[in-house]
Design an enzyme around this catalytic site. Structure first.
Site, PDB file in Angstrom:
ATOM      1  N   PHE A  69       1.055  -1.172   0.166  1.00  0.00           N
ATOM      2  CA  PHE A  69      -0.065   0.039  -0.081  1.00  0.00           C
ATOM      3  C   PHE A  69       0.908   1.260   0.098  1.00  0.00           C
ATOM      4  CE2 PHE A  69      -2.365   3.304   1.666  1.00  0.00           C
ATOM      5  CZ  PHE A  69      -3.489   3.484   0.944  1.00  0.00           C
ATOM      6  N   ASP A 128       9.342   2.488   1.455  1.00  0.00           N
ATOM      7  CA  ASP A 128       8.350   3.206   2.087  1.00  0.00           C
ATOM      8  C   ASP A 128       8.368   2.825   3.532  1.00  0.00           C
ATOM      9  OD1 ASP A 128       5.785   4.033   2.666  1.00  0.00           O
ATOM     10  OD2 ASP A 128       4.681   3.265   1.024  1.00  0.00           O
ATOM     11  N   LYS A 167       2.887  10.024   8.146  1.00  0.00           N
ATOM     12  CA  LYS A 167       2.281   9.606   9.454  1.00  0.00           C
ATOM     13  C   LYS A 167       2.865   9.786  10.656  1.00  0.00           C
ATOM     14  CE  LYS A 167       0.061   5.403   7.597  1.00  0.00           C
ATOM     15  NZ  LYS A 167      -1.654   5.608   8.037  1.00  0.00           N
TER      16      LYS A 167
HETATM   17  C1  LIG Z   1       3.119   2.183   3.887  1.00  0.00           C
HETATM   18  C2  LIG Z   1       2.105   3.371   3.253  1.00  0.00           C
HETATM   19  N1  LIG Z   1       2.498   4.146   2.323  1.00  0.00           N
HETATM   20  C3  LIG Z   1       1.737   5.152   1.934  1.00  0.00           C
HETATM   21  C4  LIG Z   1       0.670   5.511   2.538  1.00  0.00           C
HETATM   22  C5  LIG Z   1      -0.146   6.903   2.363  1.00  0.00           C
HETATM   23  O1  LIG Z   1      -0.064   7.727   3.094  1.00  0.00           O
HETATM   24  P1  LIG Z   1      -1.216   9.020   3.133  1.00  0.00           P
HETATM   25  O2  LIG Z   1      -2.353   8.336   3.592  1.00  0.00           O
HETATM   26  O3  LIG Z   1      -0.619   9.990   4.314  1.00  0.00           O
HETATM   27  O4  LIG Z   1      -1.208   9.499   1.970  1.00  0.00           O
HETATM   28  C6  LIG Z   1       0.175   4.823   3.851  1.00  0.00           C
HETATM   29  C7  LIG Z   1      -1.120   4.905   4.485  1.00  0.00           C
HETATM   30  O5  LIG Z   1      -1.460   4.184   5.120  1.00  0.00           O
HETATM   31  C8  LIG Z   1       1.073   3.511   4.249  1.00  0.00           C
HETATM   32  O6  LIG Z   1       0.948   2.739   5.045  1.00  0.00           O
END
Ligand SMILES: Cc1ncc(COP(=O)(O)O)c(C=O)c1O
Length: 397
Positions: A136, A221, A250
């Site tokens: 994700f 990520d 986050k």
């Molecule tokens: C691993 C990861 N990457 C990217 C995102 C996307 O982040 P945002 O919701 O701040 O756009 C999330 C959100 O849950 C995530 O867990």
């Protein structure tokens, strides 16, 4: 409370499945509804409130900053942005930082940086990024295209070209997918939204080796795993490797919206003036919250140490529950990113927990995810376990 929920349905786009709870106040590991009913928070703003709700150092930092200067645009220099970048560089593999406003934006920036770097070195044909099934990466179109889960693609096609998806935690699958078009590998050190999947110990080192051999960028990520969530400041520290590029969001701002892209010099130099920008990116207000967050985490050994100890304790107690309840398939975790996979739908359990004064969350339909503030206490974990035990007993009856 009902009135507010009705108005939400009337005025907001229908993009979230919300729990029937209005949250009015938060302190530490607890949140409160408008009537003062208390809930123990194992969601933590989905891995955002790592220091707990309204941590005094963070609150005071951005209150003070709000009185001095909130926003001026990136046409000028501001001290909090530079201080934050320096803190991140001094405590990570990276040499340079770019600030934006969310996780998905940090991923977009990473995709652009990887493409530009590869374009400058190898020409336009080498632009593909390999990403992992169940990953994700966010909800904007580039990040959705990188995310290898069909449910997030449906109806939004055509997606951005240039991604290849392979199974997570499978080194030979990545190896086979590498071609003369490959520019980078993008991976979470542990998958969060994908059902809390922790890779084998040799997975990230194997990816690092592959990237070195083939001249590819390793992009981590760390939007969910970063800022202490796994018991180290960054998830990669568990695996004895360093990435070339990393995304954060986050937990970085303790709830103020901030995202960051970090890279080594050799890669960061692919961006020049005008390559990328964000109006709000790294403004003084959000940076003041992020500086305070990092300072607390770096100066008070308690936070990361507690995360490691309580993460292990939570897994141990959930495994104890597993012996009592056949519907629990497995328990897995890294620090306080913990998942419990069920053989049954997890949503009703989340609902039962809410009624019992516990906030938990469910991913991939059957995985209960626990991502509490890193300051959670043993007694609070025991309370979660006692209540979950009762709930599962009732469900089985
Ligand atoms: C691993 C990861 N990457 C990217 C995102 C996307 O982040 P945002 O919701 O701040 O756009 C999330 C959100 O849950 C995530 O867990």
């Amino acid at each position: 409370m009902d009135h507010l929920i009705d108005e939400e349905h009337r005025y907001l786009m229908n993009t979230y499945i919300r729990q029937p709870l209005v949250i009015h106040k938060g302190r530490g590991t607890r949140v409160y509804d408008p009537d003062g009913k208390e809930y123990l928070d194992f969601v933590g703003g989905v891995a955002v409130n790592n220091l707990g709700h309204c941590h005094p150092s963070v609150t005071v930092a951005f209150q003070k900053q709000a009185q001095r200067l909130v926003h001026v645009s990136n046409l000028y220099y501001t001290e909090p942005q530079v201080r934050l970048a320096r803190l991140l560089v001094e405590h990570s593999f990276a040499d340079k930082v770019f600030f934006c406003n969310s996780g998905t934006e940090a991923i977009e920036a990473a995709i652009k940086l990887a493409r530009k770097y590869s374009h400058d070195r190898h020409g336009p044909d080498r632009h593909e990024i390999i990403t992992m099934e169940r990953s994700f990466h966010g909800r904007t179109l580039g990040a959705v295209s990188a995310t290898a889960q069909a449910k997030f693609h449906k109806g939004f096609e055509p997606l951005l070209p240039g991604f290849r998806h392979v199974p997570f935690n499978d080194l030979s699958a990545v190896s086979e997918a590498v071609s003369k078009r490959t520019a980078a590998i993008l991976v979470e050190p542990a998958q969060g939204e994908g059902g809390v999947q922790i890779p084998d110990e040799d997975y990230l080192p194997g990816l690092r080796k592959l990237c070195d051999e083939k001249g590819l960028l390793l992009i981590l990520d760390e939007i969910q795993t970063g800022i202490g969530r796994t018991g180290r400041l960054f998830g990669y520290e568990h695996y004895g490797i360093e990435p070339d590029v990393m995304t954060l969001a986050k937990g970085l701002g303790s709830g103020l919206p901030i995202g960051a892209l970090l890279a080594k010099n050799a890669v960061a130099q692919a961006f020049g003036p005008g390559s990328h920008a964000a109006t709000f990116g790294g403004n003084p207000l959000v940076c003041s919250a992020a500086i305070a967050t990092l300072e607390v985490m770096l100066e008070e050994d308690f936070v990361l140490d507690n995360c490691r100890r309580m993460g292990a304790y939570l897994v141990e107690r959930l495994k104890w529950l597993q012996q009592r309840h056949p519907c629990i398939v497995s328990v897995r975790g890294l620090g306080l990113l913990v998942g419990m996979e069920l053989s049954i739908d997890g949503k009703p359990i989340v609902q039962d927990c809410l009624e019992a004064g516990l906030l938990i969350n469910c991913t991939m339909d059957r995985v209960l995810r626990f991502v509490p503030p890193l300051i959670i206490l043993k007694e609070e974990i025991d309370l979660l376990i006692d209540r979950l035990d009762l709930i599962l007993k009732k469900r089985a009856a």
